[in-house]
Design a protein around this motif. Structure first.
Motif, short mmCIF file in Angstrom:
data_model
loop_
_atom_site.label_atom_id
_atom_site.label_comp_id
_atom_site.label_asym_id
_atom_site.label_seq_id
_atom_site.Cartn_x
_atom_site.Cartn_y
_atom_site.Cartn_z
N ARG A 5 0.85 -1.19 0.00
CA ARG A 5 0.00 0.00 0.00
C ARG A 5 0.88 1.24 0.00
N VAL A 6 0.57 2.18 -0.84
CA VAL A 6 1.33 3.43 -0.91
C VAL A 6 0.87 4.31 0.25
N GLU A 7 1.81 4.63 1.11
CA GLU A 7 1.54 5.45 2.30
C GLU A 7 2.21 6.81 2.14
N GLN A 8 1.97 7.71 3.09
CA GLN A 8 2.60 9.04 3.07
C GLN A 8 4.12 8.92 3.09
N ALA B 11 7.65 6.58 2.74
CA ALA B 11 8.12 5.41 2.00
C ALA B 11 8.36 4.23 2.93
N GLU B 12 8.72 4.50 4.16
CA GLU B 12 9.02 3.45 5.14
C GLU B 12 8.01 3.53 6.27
N ARG B 13 7.60 2.38 6.75
CA ARG B 13 6.75 2.34 7.94
C ARG B 13 7.61 2.10 9.15
N GLU B 14 7.24 2.73 10.23
CA GLU B 14 7.98 2.54 11.46
C GLU B 14 7.19 1.62 12.37
N PHE B 15 7.86 0.63 12.92
CA PHE B 15 7.21 -0.31 13.82
C PHE B 15 7.90 -0.25 15.16
N MET B 16 7.10 -0.33 16.21
CA MET B 16 7.66 -0.40 17.54
C MET B 16 7.39 -1.81 18.06
N LEU B 17 8.46 -2.50 18.39
CA LEU B 17 8.32 -3.84 18.94
C LEU B 17 8.58 -3.77 20.43
N ARG B 18 7.66 -4.27 21.18
CA ARG B 18 7.83 -4.29 22.62
C ARG B 18 8.30 -5.68 23.03
N SER B 19 9.31 -5.71 23.84
CA SER B 19 9.78 -7.00 24.31
C SER B 19 9.14 -7.30 25.65
N PRO B 20 8.93 -8.58 25.91
CA PRO B 20 8.32 -8.92 27.20
C PRO B 20 9.24 -8.56 28.36
N HIS B 21 8.62 -8.17 29.44
CA HIS B 21 9.37 -7.80 30.63
C HIS B 21 9.00 -8.80 31.72
N PHE B 22 9.99 -9.48 32.22
CA PHE B 22 9.73 -10.48 33.25
C PHE B 22 10.18 -9.94 34.61
N GLU B 23 9.35 -10.17 35.58
CA GLU B 23 9.73 -9.77 36.94
C GLU B 23 9.79 -11.02 37.79
N ARG B 24 10.71 -11.00 38.67
CA ARG B 24 10.86 -12.13 39.56
C ARG B 24 9.86 -11.98 40.71
N GLY B 25 9.06 -12.98 40.88
CA GLY B 25 8.05 -12.92 41.94
C GLY B 25 8.64 -13.22 43.30
N GLY B 26 8.16 -12.54 44.31
CA GLY B 26 8.65 -12.79 45.67
C GLY B 26 7.92 -13.98 46.29
N ALA B 27 8.63 -14.70 47.09
CA ALA B 27 8.02 -15.88 47.70
C ALA B 27 7.66 -15.60 49.13
#
Length: 125
Positions: free
Chosen positions: A104-107, A109-125
């Motif tokens: 598809r012709v857009e405004q 020439a290149e589309r910008e994508f933001m990729l979010r990476s998963p964020h893991f947190e260590r759970g407290g016991a």
């Protein structure tokens, strides 16, 4: 199986034989896979050339086809449509299984994508 004979050099054959034997495969299988990989890479190179053509033509494409889909083959617009599926079907009927860039012709020439990476947190016991 129907096939064609391909001549390879003695040196290449000598190098392929141990590879095929080590993998317990016929040399035809090894050569066939190598040719498939070569074809895949050739299609990727062609697609890269079509993307470069798109970028080079973008200003003109934007004026003429903004919001529409274009099909580009060998650096030339071969068809356009507002419906991507209809365009894809038409191009396949006309050109077969060749490399054709459809986008598809857009405004921009290149589309910008933001990729979010998963964020893991260590759970407290």
């Amino acid at each position: 199986m129907n096939g064609h004979n391909i001549v390879i050099s003695e040196q290449v054959y000598a190098e392929l034989m141990p590879v095929a034997a080590q993998e317990n495969r016929d040399i035809e299988q090894v050569v066939g896979e190598a040719l498939q990989r070569y074809l895949w890479e050739a299609r990727e190179r062609q697609m890269d050339r079509e993307l470069e053509a798109y970028r080079a033509m973008h200003a003109d494409l934007k004026q003429r086809y903004l919001g529409r889909y274009v099909a580009i083959q060998n650096g030339t617009v071969v068809d356009t449509d507002a419906d991507r599926v209809a365009l894809s079907k038409r191009v396949r009927q006309k050109l077969g299984n060749t490399v054709v860039l459809i986008l598809r012709v857009e405004q921009a020439a290149e589309r910008e994508f933001m990729l979010r990476s998963p964020h893991f947190e260590r759970g407290g016991a």
